[in-house]
Motif scaffolding. Sequence first.
Motif, mmCIF file in Angstrom:
data_model
loop_
_atom_site.group_PDB
_atom_site.id
_atom_site.type_symbol
_atom_site.label_atom_id
_atom_site.label_comp_id
_atom_site.label_asym_id
_atom_site.label_seq_id
_atom_site.Cartn_x
_atom_site.Cartn_y
_atom_site.Cartn_z
ATOM 1 N N VAL A 6 -52.634 23.159 -118.025
ATOM 2 C CA VAL A 6 -51.318 23.695 -117.666
ATOM 3 C C VAL A 6 -51.134 23.546 -116.158
ATOM 4 O O VAL A 6 -52.055 23.805 -115.376
ATOM 5 N N LEU A 7 -49.948 23.125 -115.750
ATOM 6 C CA LEU A 7 -49.627 22.960 -114.336
ATOM 7 C C LEU A 7 -48.924 24.205 -113.802
ATOM 8 O O LEU A 7 -48.230 24.904 -114.563
ATOM 9 N N PRO A 8 -49.055 24.488 -112.502
ATOM 10 C CA PRO A 8 -48.413 25.688 -111.945
ATOM 11 C C PRO A 8 -46.911 25.765 -112.235
ATOM 12 O O PRO A 8 -46.395 26.850 -112.513
ATOM 13 N N GLU A 9 -46.226 24.635 -112.202
ATOM 14 C CA GLU A 9 -44.782 24.664 -112.447
ATOM 15 C C GLU A 9 -44.423 25.005 -113.898
ATOM 16 O O GLU A 9 -43.270 25.346 -114.195
ATOM 17 N N GLU A 10 -45.388 24.941 -114.806
ATOM 18 C CA GLU A 10 -45.141 25.300 -116.204
ATOM 19 C C GLU A 10 -45.246 26.805 -116.456
ATOM 20 O O GLU A 10 -44.761 27.299 -117.477
ATOM 21 N N LEU A 11 -45.891 27.535 -115.565
ATOM 22 C CA LEU A 11 -46.185 28.954 -115.795
ATOM 23 C C LEU A 11 -44.983 29.800 -116.213
ATOM 24 O O LEU A 11 -45.106 30.627 -117.120
ATOM 25 N N PRO A 12 -43.799 29.640 -115.594
ATOM 26 C CA PRO A 12 -42.670 30.481 -116.024
ATOM 27 C C PRO A 12 -42.252 30.255 -117.471
ATOM 28 O O PRO A 12 -41.647 31.128 -118.091
ATOM 29 N N GLU A 13 -42.587 29.097 -118.034
ATOM 30 C CA GLU A 13 -42.189 28.785 -119.409
ATOM 31 C C GLU A 13 -43.273 29.095 -120.437
ATOM 32 O O GLU A 13 -43.040 28.961 -121.631
ATOM 33 N N ILE A 14 -44.438 29.507 -120.001
ATOM 34 C CA ILE A 14 -45.548 29.773 -120.919
ATOM 35 C C ILE A 14 -45.459 31.185 -121.465
ATOM 36 O O ILE A 14 -45.342 32.148 -120.715
#
Length: 190
Positions: free
Chosen positions: A76-84
Motif C-alpha cells: 500500500v502506498l501513502p497516497e492510498e491511505l485515505p481510501e483504505i
Amino acid sequence: MEIAREALHAGVEGRESLQNPPSDAAPQSTGVFVTLRKRGRLRGCIGQVGAGQSLAQAIAHCAKAAALEDPRFNPVLPEELPEIEIEISALSPLQQIAPEQIEAGRHGLMVSRGSQRGLLLPQVATEMHWTARRFLEETCLKAGFDPNAWREPETEIQGFTAEVFSESEIHSEKLPGPGGRAKSRYSIST
C-alpha cells in the motif's frame, strides 16, 4: 480499530508503530485477520491463528502486514491511505468440524494436511454466494490441494466463527446507549 489504523499508517509511512500496543483488552488472541479494502475491493489480508499475542498486538501486526506483506498485492502506498477501509475478524478457537456441520456464512474453515493449510473467513462464503460444499472445496484449493481433498482421511477440517468489525460500520452503526458498541455482521459463536 484505532490500533489497526495507527499500525497501518506507521507501516506504510515507514515510521515506528506502537512499541507496545495495549494488552489489557484481551490477554490472548485465538486468531485475528485484518482485511484492507480500497473502494470496496480487496487490497490486502493477513492473519494469525493462535499466535499467543494479545488481541491488540495481533491486530497491530496483521494491519501492518496486510498493507506491506500480502504476496497477492503491491505494498500500500501513502497516497492510498485515505481510501483504505479496515476490517477486523476476531476468530473463535478452531474446532474439528464434519463436512455436514459446515454452515456457509457462519463458519470459517481451515483445511490442513501436514504443514500445508488453507484458511477462509466466514464472510468469504457470504460475499461469494458459495454453498457449504463449495466453500469447503475452495478452502482445499487455498491450501494447494485438490478440491475434493476434504474427503481424504488425512485431511483435517477445522471450523471457527468470527466477530467482524469494519470502520464503516463503526462510524455508521452505533448501538444506542452509553458506550455503544459497533454492530458486527458476523457476531456469531460455535
